[in-house]
Write a protein that holds these residues in place. Structure first.
Motif, PDB file in Angstrom:
ATOM      1  N   LEU A   1     -42.439  -0.154 -13.620  1.00 34.29           N
ATOM      2  CA  LEU A   1     -42.955  -0.336 -12.270  1.00 34.29           C
ATOM      3  C   LEU A   1     -41.945   0.084 -11.203  1.00 34.29           C
ATOM      4  N   ASP A   2     -40.677  -0.141 -11.484  1.00 35.05           N
ATOM      5  CA  ASP A   2     -39.633   0.155 -10.496  1.00 35.05           C
ATOM      6  C   ASP A   2     -38.978   1.512 -10.714  1.00 35.05           C
ATOM      7  N   GLY A   3     -39.602   2.389 -11.499  1.00 37.18           N
ATOM      8  CA  GLY A   3     -39.051   3.720 -11.757  1.00 37.18           C
ATOM      9  C   GLY A   3     -38.674   3.897 -13.208  1.00 37.18           C
TER      10      GLY A   3
ATOM     11  N   GLY B   1     -35.545   8.197 -10.301  1.00 35.53           N
ATOM     12  CA  GLY B   1     -36.537   9.007  -9.611  1.00 35.53           C
ATOM     13  C   GLY B   1     -36.777  10.340 -10.299  1.00 35.53           C
ATOM     14  N   PRO B   2     -37.212  11.345  -9.548  1.00 37.60           N
ATOM     15  CA  PRO B   2     -37.611  12.628 -10.155  1.00 37.60           C
ATOM     16  C   PRO B   2     -36.463  13.446 -10.731  1.00 37.60           C
ATOM     17  N   GLU B   3     -35.209  13.149 -10.379  1.00 39.90           N
ATOM     18  CA  GLU B   3     -34.087  13.958 -10.861  1.00 39.90           C
ATOM     19  C   GLU B   3     -33.518  13.404 -12.170  1.00 39.90           C
ATOM     20  N   ARG B   4     -34.410  13.071 -13.092  1.00 43.04           N
ATOM     21  CA  ARG B   4     -33.951  12.470 -14.346  1.00 43.04           C
ATOM     22  C   ARG B   4     -33.148  13.455 -15.182  1.00 43.04           C
ATOM     23  N   ASP B   5     -33.486  14.748 -15.141  1.00 43.14           N
ATOM     24  CA  ASP B   5     -32.716  15.729 -15.902  1.00 43.14           C
ATOM     25  C   ASP B   5     -31.266  15.765 -15.436  1.00 43.14           C
TER      26      ASP B   5
END
Length: 439
Positions: free
Chosen positions: A25-27, A73-77
């Motif tokens: 839920l929190d990412g 967030g979206p920058e997991r790579d």
């Protein structure tokens, strides 16, 4: 399906890993498995940096002595690549899931240890990651290597456990399955055969287990332990271990100042409810570099140790850990509480367990009590790998059923009260002064 870095082929699983970020839920959640719970100061600083840069700044100390970064967030790579560059990844990408080997947090420095488990642990971890067949093991399949230290978690069940003993001046390893070193052992092998035993057990498990049997307890539910040992003895020489019993560990050694096997002391502090922020981790890393040996050790009690501190520096180190927001005394109520992520981060949780635990700690502080209580948002009990003396199981926001541990009952134990608020628990404690909590 979660996004995955293009250069790493990772099998599907609900368990987070370093290379597999799982959504909550929190990412996203990234789990960093630490060899024996140990991490170097510069690596800890790298974790703090990625938590700030690519996530919500929340770092969790787990009950398996690992670390998790939450709120990714979206920058997991970019987060994964930064952690790999810091040397926190597996030797083989496919081996990340299976490097589940628990040691004592005081391995190699404990005053009561019979052996230094770290050389054998390094052998086992290398084999787990590089032996291709072992990549078939479940991400939850786990091994414990116990050197008979005073500081040891002896309540977490493991698929295979090994525990040191001495016979006629020679080191041996007692071993058992689907349990803990306090159980009756299945046999023993010389220390020099410890690695061969682990390999033989894992290969035999994979030979016998059906695809739906991921854990040793599942296999042994229909294939007896005696049969398993008989087949194992064809692969590695075994001896019986009839009269050995593991001496229980010493409570409280994960917190405060304690002498080591040789010179120096280790200093321990509890991470409040298992959560660090980047400043706390960075500050602890700086202390480890300035006053210790440049390393930190995380523990199954969701605490951290600074090993190899000079005795005359220990009080100052403890004070600085406290100034960072860590808990340095078992008399602090929050140091005795366990709470899962709760409804603020987990869709399965029925209550905000972290917030409720803080409220409970404040009430216990006013009472002058520090009680060992586990707050669980759902029956899965993610925050505790063992059954705590008392469990508050959430049934609705802010409301819990109270259980006391009972070895004769499954799950959390015996139900004591239903649908309690934290305030009502306070009144319940007043009305039950002779409960196990007040013993």
């Amino acid at each position: 399906m979660n996004e995955r870095p293009s250069r790493h082929v990772i099998r599907p699983s609900g368990c987070p890993g370093l290379l597999r970020v799982v959504q909550a839920l929190d990412g996203g959640i990234c789990r960093i498995k630490l060899d024996g719970g140990s991490i170097q100061a510069d690596q800890a600083e790298a974790v703090a940096l990625v938590a700030e840069r690519f996530a919500g700044g929340v770092i969790e100390a787990t009950n398996r002595a690992n670390l998790q970064v939450r709120g990714i967030g979206p920058e997991r790579d970019a987060l994964i690549e930064s952690l790999l560059a810091a040397g926190l990844g597996p030797r083989n990408p496919a081996g990340d899931d299976v490097r589940n080997l628990m040691l004592s947090p005081s391995a190699g420095i404990d005053r009561r240890m019979l052996i230094d488990t770290r050389p054998l642990a390094e052998q086992i971890l290398t084999t787990l990651q590089t032996h291709e067949r072992f990549h078939e093991l479940s991400a939850k399949f786990a091994v414990q290597l116990d050197g008979a230290e005073a500081l040891a978690m002896l309540e977490h069940h493991h698929d295979l456990w090994l525990s040191a003993l001495v016979r006629d001046g020679e080191p041996w390893l007692a071993f058992g399955f689907a349990g803990v070193p306090l159980d009756e052992p299945a046999g023993r092998v010389p220390l020099a055969q410890g690695h061969a035993l682990v390999v033989a057990v894992l290969e035999l498990f994979l030979d016998l287990a059906r695809p739906d049997q991921n854990r040793m307890r599942e296999l042994l539910a229909e294939f007896s332990a005696d049969e398993f040992v008989t087949l194992l003895a064809r692969r590695v020489p075994l001896q019986p271990c009839p009269d050995w019993r593991r001496v229980a560990s010493t409570d409280g050694l994960h917190i405060g100042i304690h002498p080591q096997h040789d010179d120096g002391v280790f200093v321990g502090a509890v991470v409040p409810l298992g959560r660090l922020d980047a400043a706390m981790l960075r500050g602890a890393a700086r202390l480890a570099r300035e006053k210790g040996d440049g390393s930190l050790r995380f523990t199954p009690w969701q605490s951290l140790l600074l090993p190899n501190v000079r005795a005359d520096n220990a009080a100052g180190v403890l004070a600085r850990l406290q100034a960072l927001g860590l808990l340095v005394s078992g008399d602090q109520p929050l140091a005795q509480l366990i709470a899962c992520t709760g409804s603020s981060g987990c869709a399965k949780a029925m209550a905000d367990t972290k917030a409720d635990a803080h409220q409970l700690a404040e009430r216990l502080h006013r009472r002058g009590q520090a009680l060992n209580i586990h707050l669980s948002g759902c029956p899965r009990s993610c925050a505790a790998a063992h059954i705590a003396p008392a469990t508050l199981l959430a049934v609705a926001p802010g409301r819990y059923d109270l259980y006391f541990r009972d070895a004769t009952l499954p799950g959390f134990g015996a139900l004591q009260a239903h649908n309690l608020t934290i305030e009502a628990l306070d009144h319940w404690l007043d009305a039950h002064p002779r409960s196990p909590l007040d013993a």
